[in-house]
Design a protein around this motif. Structure first.
Motif, PDB file in Angstrom:
ATOM      1  N   VAL A 248       2.426  -2.037  -4.170  1.00 21.82           N
ATOM      2  CA  VAL A 248       1.642  -3.266  -4.214  1.00 21.82           C
ATOM      3  C   VAL A 248       0.862  -3.331  -5.524  1.00 21.82           C
ATOM      4  N   GLU A 249       0.468  -4.539  -5.900  1.00 23.35           N
ATOM      5  CA  GLU A 249      -0.353  -4.790  -7.081  1.00 23.35           C
ATOM      6  C   GLU A 249      -1.717  -5.303  -6.633  1.00 23.35           C
TER       7      GLU A 249
ATOM      8  N   ALA B 121      -0.487  -8.111   3.250  1.00 22.78           N
ATOM      9  CA  ALA B 121       0.462  -9.186   2.966  1.00 22.78           C
ATOM     10  C   ALA B 121       1.883  -8.657   2.859  1.00 22.78           C
ATOM     11  N   GLU B 122       2.051  -7.432   2.398  1.00 20.99           N
ATOM     12  CA  GLU B 122       3.382  -6.860   2.240  1.00 20.99           C
ATOM     13  C   GLU B 122       3.992  -6.473   3.581  1.00 20.99           C
ATOM     14  N   VAL B 123       3.181  -5.965   4.532  1.00 19.39           N
ATOM     15  CA  VAL B 123       3.708  -5.483   5.812  1.00 19.39           C
ATOM     16  C   VAL B 123       3.415  -6.453   6.955  1.00 19.39           C
TER      17      VAL B 123
ATOM     18  N   LYS C  36      -6.450  -3.584   0.435  1.00 21.73           N
ATOM     19  CA  LYS C  36      -6.026  -3.744   1.836  1.00 21.73           C
ATOM     20  C   LYS C  36      -5.371  -5.103   2.051  1.00 21.73           C
ATOM     21  N   SER C  37      -5.853  -6.137   1.379  1.00 24.83           N
ATOM     22  CA  SER C  37      -5.241  -7.461   1.523  1.00 24.83           C
ATOM     23  C   SER C  37      -3.834  -7.461   0.965  1.00 24.83           C
ATOM     24  N   ALA C  38      -3.607  -6.771  -0.179  1.00 26.51           N
ATOM     25  CA  ALA C  38      -2.266  -6.718  -0.751  1.00 26.51           C
ATOM     26  C   ALA C  38      -1.313  -5.949   0.159  1.00 26.51           C
TER      27      ALA C  38
ATOM     28  N   ALA D  59       1.746   4.768   1.575  1.00 31.19           N
ATOM     29  CA  ALA D  59       2.499   5.068   2.792  1.00 31.19           C
ATOM     30  C   ALA D  59       1.802   4.394   3.968  1.00 31.19           C
ATOM     31  N   VAL D  60       2.517   3.560   4.696  1.00 38.98           N
ATOM     32  CA  VAL D  60       1.957   2.797   5.811  1.00 38.98           C
ATOM     33  C   VAL D  60       2.473   3.405   7.119  1.00 38.98           C
TER      34      VAL D  60
END
Length: 879
Positions: free
Chosen positions: A701-702, A718-720, A713-715, A683-684
């Motif tokens: 995320v994977e 990149a998603e958000v 945190k990098s994944a 949850a972001v």
């Protein structure tokens, strides 16, 4: 010898009893015929026989297509026309015997009219007969050679003298005495092979046969020591010599089928003959299996093509489920192979997780085709590709462009003439279904990125790492381009009570092509070991073959009761209805099947070699030697298909001596590989000024399974569309922050398991977006450069009596201190952070600067980091 009717005035005569030697002689003569030749002779006999199935003199002349002459009556007597067996036996004596037998045939032919014991001559025994002088002259006239009257004593010549003289005659002279065209003769075979042998061009088909059979045939027709010509070359021969008299057996090419390591050598191990010549050999001798190979541009044959199954699509672009076995040359592209399959504009598709995937036309066959796999062939119909123009039906997998202009995978759930196609997208509920037109749809199994490739791209050379395929032999194909349909019914095995382990193992073995062909063709019958105490004396393999025949019959379900009962007697642990391990059952079953068809009747003692030999020869040579020793005791089709070797090597750390041992195995247990990545549902919570009305969102995320918090945190970032440094991860449980994951090097394995849903009442991960705080910069204070400049209130790092650095402050305290420096001239007193006054320490000028440094330069002080957390207030509902 068969039943013989004597030429007497009476119409019939009682059959003569054959002796045991005569019966053996008769059987040996009949065994020289192939089954096809014997059937041909039987048809000829029935065509010219008179009731009750006997052959008179005129019938014999018509059957053998002879020119009637004065010696036909004696030839009729020699043939003994009492039965078809006598006809075939006598013909084998002349046409399939060696030179000495043909000489005895001539002697008995001309001596039978003047001998009282005709049965002995009909049976081939000429030792006690005499040939009259007048008949010797008639025979020499037929042979067109001067008669040896000097051999005649008392007007006759014995068999021993006649045989010595006849050895001086050539084969052509002997064959000319009775030229027969009912079966092939050496001179006719030579002429026909020379007539049908032609020069080849690229693309022509040649058949590969063993070199040893070629040498035996050449010796039979008088071409001894004839080296087989190279593929595509003409056959150049010298004048024919004498025939060896030994007619070759069937063309047995089974030895080529087992050669899968690419070691065959042209002109040494094999001979290559054109298709027309092979058809002659097949007509005369028969045999197999077939190994047709295409001639390449460089003049060589592709000995190891890739054998695959081809399924053509119908007019609607869907597979027909009718498979044909075809071979792809290693030096051709996928486009060339596809055009050769259909003689038109075609392309190939391979299986993929979502359906069919189009193969790149310019790819090489050895790179993209896998032996034994199934591929779909699509051919243009009236200039249109069926798979691209066909209508969609319910159940088709498609890639569709939704209302957001994004391509998503889905499935067709409805089709309407007016509204188009209704698609349900993967991972979406039914409320997101959309009606789409055909221009917004693509078949998911069509390679959209491949449209830029040219359909007429030139062929490029390739290499092959294939093997001589046995697929055509398994399917029973006899012609080069015969398209025999391969249809295997879907037959299940009934559960007899906890027998799922048995059903799974049997179904796996039934889909092993070579083992299936071995059992269904009853080839195992000649290999059954009835004396082995380690097996079941053939009972299990017979029951297993019978079960496979039931599986491949037109049945829906088979109850393996008979097979389980037979196996239970040999292996009592499987006799009951208890649950068993499938792998253990498969190992035991393969062991019993191997012993039932083990070709080694008496297992010899095979000593183990010394380790020094293995160290000297190397690991590969030692492995081959171990396999050779193993085959001295265990040799069967089961061991060839399902057995391997495990190597165990031990090295002494003191003397460096190595010990290598090899152990055979039929099953190898391997660990299931763990996935390389791990899925997280996070949850972001974003800052209000960046949220655009959506302060919270859920992402999946994977991250690498062996990664750390920084990778996670990098994944998420990149998603958000954020940076990893702007996120703070928190582990939340029961609506409370359990811990803050501020250490980026923390392994993900230390976090434990998280549910794949966002439920704060249980446990979840929350990623907070924190602002970039711009703290007010305070003027920097220079650290004193000497001990005298240190004043009360100065912050610094000090090395205590335990040799540990701590941050502290210079204080003005006159209370007594236990430190040894207390009271010295010019001392200072330091109070450490988070420690009481009793732990104060004093320092003097001698400690500068070894034990006194600027603050936080040596100590590990806890620096606090400020960040913002979004708080959502829930308003209580009014009642």
């Amino acid at each position: 010898m068969g039943l013989t009717c004597a030429k007497a005035d009476v119409k019939t005569q009682a059959p003569l009893e054959e002796t045991e030697d005569a019966q053996d002689r008769s059987d040996e003569l009949l065994e020289r015929w192939r089954s096809g030749e014997l059937a041909h002779l039987q048809r000829v006999y029935r065509r010219h026989a008179r009731p009750p199935q006997t052959l008179d003199r005129d019938g014999l002349v018509a059957a053998l297509e002879l020119e009637d002459h004065a010696h036909t009556d004696t030839l009729y007597e020699l043939f003994g026309t009492g039965s078809c067996r006598d006809f075939c036996r006598t013909l084998s004596w002349w046409c399939r015997g060696d030179a000495s037998e043909r000489r005895s045939f001539l002697f008995c032919w001309f001596a039978i009219s003047s001998t009282a014991d005709k049965d002995a001559l009909v049976g081939g025994d000429a030792s006690s007969a005499e040939l009259p002088k007048n008949m010797l002259g008639a025979l020499c006239a037929l042979l067109e050679t001067p008669p040896p009257y000097h051999l005649c004593a008392k007007g006759t010549v014995s068999w021993r003298k006649f045989d010595g003289w006849a050895r001086t005659l050539s084969d052509e002279q002997v064959w000319a005495a009775l030229p027969l065209s009912i079966v092939s003769q050496p001179e006719t075979e030579r002429a026909l092979v020379l007539e049908h042998w032609h020069e080849g061009s690229p693309g022509d088909v040649y058949h590969v046969i063993p070199r040893r059979w070629w040498d035996s045939w050449c010796a039979y027709v008088g071409w001894s020591n004839l080296t087989p010509p190279a593929p595509g070359a003409r056959l150049t021969v010298k004048p024919a010599g004498a025939s060896s008299g030994v007619r070759p057996r069937d063309v047995d090419a089974s030895s080529l089928e087992s050669d899968r390591d690419g070691a065959l050598r042209a002109k040494i191990d094999i001979a290559c003959v054109p298709v027309d010549v092979w058809r002659l050999f097949e007509q005369w001798y028969g045999g197999g299996p077939l190994f047709p190979r295409r001639l390449q541009e460089d003049g060589a044959l592709d000995l190891y093509p890739v054998s695959v199954f081809i399924d053509e699509c119908d007019a609607n672009g869907r597979p027909r489920n009718a498979f044909t076995a075809r071979r792809a040359d290693r030096k051709e592209t996928v486009q060339t192979f596809a055009r050769r399959l259909s003689d038109g504009n075609s392309r190939l598709y391979a299986t993929s997780p979502t359906g069919w995937r189009r193969l790149t036309p310019s790819s090489r066959c050895d790179e993209v085709l896998e032996a034994g796999s199934t591929y779909l062939l699509e051919t243009k119909i009236e200039g249109v590709w069926p798979r691209a123009s066909s209508r969609y039906v319910v159940g088709d997998r498609v890639s569709a462009r939704d209302h957001t202009e994004r391509w998503r995978s889905g499935k067709v759930i409805a089709v309407s003439e007016t509204r188009g196609v209704k698609v349900r997208f993967d991972s979406f509920s039914s409320k997101w279904d959309e009606w789409l037109t055909s221009d917004r749809l693509r078949r998911e199994d069509v390679d959209i990125d491949d449209v830029s490739l040219s359909e007429d791209e030139e062929e490029r050379p390739s290499l092959l790492k294939g093997a001589v395929s046995s697929l055509r032999r398994v399917l029973g194909s006899n012609e080069e381009e015969e398209e025999e349909t391969r249809r295997l019914p879907a037959t299940g095995l009934a559960n007899l009570g906890n027998t799922c382990f048995l059903n799974a193992a049997v179904q796996c073995l039934s889909h092993a092509p070579i083992l299936r062909a071995y059992c269904l063709s009853e080839m195992y019958a000649q290999d059954i070991n009835r004396t082995s105490r380690l097996g079941s004396q053939g009972r299990v393999v017979e029951a297993f073959a019978d079960l496979l025949r039931q599986l491949h019959a037109s049945q829906i379900c088979v109850r393996p009761e008979g097979f389980k009962k037979v196996l239970g007697k040999c292996k009592p642990q499987f006799a009951g209805s208890e649950q068993q391990d499938s792998q253990e059952f498969l190992t035991e079953l393969l062991d019993v099947l191997h012993e039932d068809v083990n070709l080694i009747q008496e297992k010899p003692y095979v000593p183990e070699p010394e380790d020094a030999d293995e160290a000297r020869d190397g690991l590969v040579v030692a492995a081959r030697d171990a396999l050779r020793r193993s085959r001295l005791r265990d040799k069967s089709l089961i061991s060839d298909l399902f057995q391997g070797q495990l190597v165990a090597k031990k090295t002494c750390k003191v003397c460096a001596r190595s010990s290598v041992k090899f152990e055979p195995f039929t099953s190898l247990s391997l660990p299931v590989p763990a996935p390389a990545s791990r899925s997280f549902v996070v949850a972001v919570l974003r800052l209000a000024k960046h949220a655009n009305g959506h302060p919270s969102l859920t992402v999946r995320v994977e991250a690498p399974r062996l990664g750390d918090v920084r990778d996670l945190k990098s994944a998420i970032a990149a998603e958000v569309k954020l940076t990893p440094d702007s996120l703070t991860l928190c582990d939340v449980a029961r609506h409370r922050i359990y811990r803050v994951l501020d250490e980026d090097t923390l392994p993900l394995g230390a976090l434990g398991d998280f549910p794949q849903v966002t439920d704060a009442s249980k446990r979840l991960l929350i990623a907070y977006e924190r602002p970039q705080l711009e703290l007010a910069k305070t003027p920097s204070i220079d650290f004193p450069s000497s001990f005298e400049e240190l004043a009360v209130g100065q912050r610094l790092d000090a090395l205590d009596h335990k040799r540990q650095w701590y941050v502290g402050t210079v204080v003005d305290d006159t209370e007594p201190c236990r430190d040894k420096n207390f009271g010295k001239p010019g001392y200072i007193r330091i109070r450490f952070d988070r420690f009481s006054a009793k732990w104060d320490e004093c320092f003097c000028r001698d400690d500068w600067p070894a034990k006194l440094q600027p603050p936080y330069s040596k100590s590990k002080g806890n620096r606090l980091a400020a960040f913002e957390i979004g708080v959502v207030h829930r308003r209580r509902a009014a009642f």
